[in-house]
Design a protein around this motif. Structure first.
Motif, PDB file in Angstrom:
ATOM      1  N   THR A   1      -5.945   7.470   3.721  1.00 22.96           N
ATOM      2  CA  THR A   1      -6.739   8.282   4.021  1.00 22.96           C
ATOM      3  C   THR A   1      -7.837   7.898   4.158  1.00 22.96           C
ATOM      4  OG1 THR A   1      -6.179   8.947   1.979  1.00 22.96           O
ATOM      5  CG2 THR A   1      -4.979   9.629   3.601  1.00 22.96           C
ATOM      6  N   LYS A   2      -8.244   6.952   3.243  1.00 17.08           N
ATOM      7  CA  LYS A   2     -10.045   6.541   2.999  1.00 17.08           C
ATOM      8  C   LYS A   2     -10.485   5.434   3.460  1.00 17.08           C
ATOM      9  CE  LYS A   2      -9.845  10.257  -0.074  1.00 17.08           C
ATOM     10  NZ  LYS A   2     -10.209  11.124  -1.920  1.00 17.08           N
ATOM     11  N   LEU A   3      -9.273   4.022   3.272  1.00 18.45           N
ATOM     12  CA  LEU A   3      -9.758   3.277   3.800  1.00 18.45           C
ATOM     13  C   LEU A   3      -9.059   2.566   4.964  1.00 18.45           C
ATOM     14  CD1 LEU A   3      -9.764   1.095   0.039  1.00 18.45           C
ATOM     15  CD2 LEU A   3     -11.603   2.178   1.077  1.00 18.45           C
ATOM     16  N   SER A   4      -8.658   3.146   5.707  1.00 15.20           N
ATOM     17  CA  SER A   4      -7.464   3.047   7.180  1.00 15.20           C
ATOM     18  C   SER A   4      -7.291   1.554   6.927  1.00 15.20           C
ATOM     19  CB  SER A   4      -8.568   2.911   8.278  1.00 15.20           C
ATOM     20  OG  SER A   4      -9.695   4.771   8.190  1.00 15.20           O
ATOM     21  N   ASP A   5      -6.423   1.241   5.960  1.00 15.33           N
ATOM     22  CA  ASP A   5      -5.638   0.067   5.986  1.00 15.33           C
ATOM     23  C   ASP A   5      -4.550   0.430   5.684  1.00 15.33           C
ATOM     24  OD1 ASP A   5      -4.790  -2.714   4.997  1.00 15.33           O
ATOM     25  OD2 ASP A   5      -5.852  -2.400   3.351  1.00 15.33           O
ATOM     26  N   LYS A   6      -4.162   0.487   6.996  1.00 17.32           N
ATOM     27  CA  LYS A   6      -2.643   0.568   6.926  1.00 17.32           C
ATOM     28  C   LYS A   6      -1.026  -0.004   6.464  1.00 17.32           C
ATOM     29  CE  LYS A   6      -2.425   3.563  11.472  1.00 17.32           C
ATOM     30  NZ  LYS A   6      -2.289   3.733  12.691  1.00 17.32           N
ATOM     31  N   LYS A   7      -1.449  -1.328   6.332  1.00 18.03           N
ATOM     32  CA  LYS A   7      -0.906  -2.432   6.081  1.00 18.03           C
ATOM     33  C   LYS A   7      -0.849  -2.633   4.750  1.00 18.03           C
ATOM     34  CE  LYS A   7      -0.422  -7.268   6.060  1.00 18.03           C
ATOM     35  NZ  LYS A   7      -0.051  -7.745   5.229  1.00 18.03           N
ATOM     36  N   SER A   8      -1.223  -2.123   3.578  1.00 16.13           N
ATOM     37  CA  SER A   8      -1.914  -1.993   2.413  1.00 16.13           C
ATOM     38  C   SER A   8      -1.319  -0.958   2.386  1.00 16.13           C
ATOM     39  CB  SER A   8      -2.956  -1.890   1.738  1.00 16.13           C
ATOM     40  OG  SER A   8      -3.908  -3.467   2.031  1.00 16.13           O
ATOM     41  N   ALA A   9      -1.381  -0.251   3.014  1.00 18.55           N
ATOM     42  CA  ALA A   9      -0.670   0.991   2.406  1.00 18.55           C
ATOM     43  C   ALA A   9       0.833   1.360   2.375  1.00 18.55           C
ATOM     44  CB  ALA A   9      -1.402   2.673   3.701  1.00 18.55           C
ATOM     45  N   ILE A  10       1.332   0.330   3.593  1.00 22.47           N
ATOM     46  CA  ILE A  10       2.838   0.743   4.320  1.00 22.47           C
ATOM     47  C   ILE A  10       3.165   0.232   2.234  1.00 22.47           C
ATOM     48  CG2 ILE A  10       4.413  -0.318   5.091  1.00 22.47           C
ATOM     49  CD1 ILE A  10       2.529   0.661   7.566  1.00 22.47           C
ATOM     50  N   ASP A  11       2.660  -1.477   1.740  1.00 22.14           N
ATOM     51  CA  ASP A  11       2.700  -2.349   0.553  1.00 22.14           C
ATOM     52  C   ASP A  11       3.584  -1.240  -0.354  1.00 22.14           C
ATOM     53  OD1 ASP A  11       3.697  -3.899  -0.481  1.00 22.14           O
ATOM     54  OD2 ASP A  11       1.502  -4.654  -1.688  1.00 22.14           O
ATOM     55  N   TYR A  12       2.485  -0.581  -0.467  1.00 20.11           N
ATOM     56  CA  TYR A  12       1.722   0.340  -1.716  1.00 20.11           C
ATOM     57  C   TYR A  12       3.175   1.849  -1.982  1.00 20.11           C
ATOM     58  CZ  TYR A  12      -0.906  -2.202  -4.236  1.00 20.11           C
ATOM     59  OH  TYR A  12      -2.209  -3.126  -4.468  1.00 20.11           O
ATOM     60  N   TYR A  13       3.031   1.901  -0.525  1.00 21.52           N
ATOM     61  CA  TYR A  13       4.559   3.494  -0.243  1.00 21.52           C
ATOM     62  C   TYR A  13       5.332   2.471  -1.038  1.00 21.52           C
ATOM     63  CZ  TYR A  13       1.337   6.934   1.340  1.00 21.52           C
ATOM     64  OH  TYR A  13      -0.133   7.712   1.350  1.00 21.52           O
ATOM     65  N   GLU A  14       6.080   1.511   0.080  1.00 23.29           N
ATOM     66  CA  GLU A  14       7.309   0.100  -0.348  1.00 23.29           C
ATOM     67  C   GLU A  14       7.019   0.051  -1.978  1.00 23.29           C
ATOM     68  OE1 GLU A  14       6.972  -2.353   2.378  1.00 23.29           O
ATOM     69  OE2 GLU A  14       8.074  -1.374   3.968  1.00 23.29           O
ATOM     70  N   GLN A  15       5.708  -0.292  -2.595  1.00 18.40           N
ATOM     71  CA  GLN A  15       6.811  -0.589  -4.492  1.00 18.40           C
ATOM     72  C   GLN A  15       6.650   0.586  -4.858  1.00 18.40           C
ATOM     73  OE1 GLN A  15       3.752  -3.488  -6.369  1.00 18.40           O
ATOM     74  NE2 GLN A  15       3.058  -3.573  -4.314  1.00 18.40           N
ATOM     75  N   TYR A  16       6.162   2.078  -4.448  1.00 18.11           N
ATOM     76  CA  TYR A  16       6.343   3.261  -4.406  1.00 18.11           C
ATOM     77  C   TYR A  16       7.768   3.561  -4.174  1.00 18.11           C
ATOM     78  CZ  TYR A  16       5.754   8.389  -5.918  1.00 18.11           C
ATOM     79  OH  TYR A  16       6.025   9.892  -6.036  1.00 18.11           O
ATOM     80  N   LEU A  17       8.241   3.418  -3.983  1.00 20.89           N
ATOM     81  CA  LEU A  17       9.624   3.753  -3.508  1.00 20.89           C
ATOM     82  C   LEU A  17      10.212   3.210  -4.752  1.00 20.89           C
ATOM     83  CD1 LEU A  17      10.168   3.857   0.536  1.00 20.89           C
ATOM     84  CD2 LEU A  17      10.765   6.400  -0.662  1.00 20.89           C
ATOM     85  N   LYS A  18      10.094   2.913  -4.990  1.00 20.34           N
ATOM     86  CA  LYS A  18      10.968   1.401  -5.950  1.00 20.34           C
ATOM     87  C   LYS A  18      11.034   2.193  -7.384  1.00 20.34           C
ATOM     88  CE  LYS A  18      10.775  -2.671  -3.822  1.00 20.34           C
ATOM     89  NZ  LYS A  18       9.840  -4.132  -4.068  1.00 20.34           N
ATOM     90  N   THR A  19      10.198   3.202  -7.760  1.00 19.22           N
ATOM     91  CA  THR A  19       9.740   4.128  -8.569  1.00 19.22           C
ATOM     92  C   THR A  19      10.697   5.634  -9.188  1.00 19.22           C
ATOM     93  OG1 THR A  19       7.462   4.835  -8.453  1.00 19.22           O
ATOM     94  CG2 THR A  19       7.813   2.504  -9.254  1.00 19.22           C
ATOM     95  N   ILE A  20      11.080   6.053  -7.865  1.00 18.96           N
ATOM     96  CA  ILE A  20      11.899   7.209  -7.599  1.00 18.96           C
ATOM     97  C   ILE A  20      13.731   6.929  -7.934  1.00 18.96           C
ATOM     98  CG2 ILE A  20      11.862   8.990  -5.882  1.00 18.96           C
ATOM     99  CD1 ILE A  20       9.681   8.030  -4.129  1.00 18.96           C
ATOM    100  N   ASP A  21      13.958   7.315  -8.670  1.00 18.25           N
ATOM    101  CA  ASP A  21      14.865   7.560  -8.763  1.00 18.25           C
ATOM    102  C   ASP A  21      15.845   8.718  -7.425  1.00 18.25           C
ATOM    103  OD1 ASP A  21      17.906   8.882  -9.228  1.00 18.25           O
ATOM    104  OD2 ASP A  21      17.101   9.257 -11.603  1.00 18.25           O
ATOM    105  N   PRO A  22      16.605   7.464  -7.018  1.00 14.67           N
ATOM    106  CA  PRO A  22      17.320   8.990  -5.441  1.00 14.67           C
ATOM    107  C   PRO A  22      17.727   9.834  -5.614  1.00 14.67           C
ATOM    108  CG  PRO A  22      18.349   6.312  -6.003  1.00 14.67           C
ATOM    109  CD  PRO A  22      17.188   6.968  -6.933  1.00 14.67           C
TER     110      PRO A  22
END
Length: 125
Positions: free
Chosen positions: A85-106
């Protein structure tokens, strides 16, 4: 004598004997004992404060520093959000969202997983 001081003293003794191999684990233990268990939270608040004054790059630096102390899902999410939302870096955002997904209990948060997966899909477009 607390654990930190004890580990540090043992490490210094090994260093005095020039036995660096045995000094290393005790220095690592002393460092671990010397760090507050709340340090990741402090870095999270620091990052949020930087965001509050529009210092978004500094915010992500603080969030990432917090990750060095605890692999905290909320820090990963905050990093992704700043990139998106603030740095307009989609590639990095995707990378960190994917890492975040790994921390969520399905089992506990299936809707959140769906939300983040949709966000990733949107960013890939």
């Amino acid at each position: 004598m607390d654990s930190e001081t004890l580990f540090y003293s043992i490490a210094l003794s090994y260093r005095g004997l020039k036995d660096y191999k045995n000094a290393i684990p005790y220095l690592e233990k002393a460092i671990q004992e010397g760090i507050s268990t709340k340090i990741a939270s402090y870095y999270g608040l620091l990052g949020d404060s930087f965001e509050g004054v529009s210092k978004n790059t500094e915010a992500n630096v603080a969030y990432k520093k917090g990750l060095q102390f605890e692999n905290n899902g909320s820090l990963l999410y905050n990093i992704a959000l700043v990139y998106e939302t603030k740095l307009s870096d989609k590639k990095s955002a995707i990378d960190y969202y994917e890492q975040y997904l790994k921390t969520i209990d399905p089992k506990e948060q299936p809707k959140l997983i769906g939300f983040i997966k949709n966000k990733i899909t949107e960013l890939k477009r």
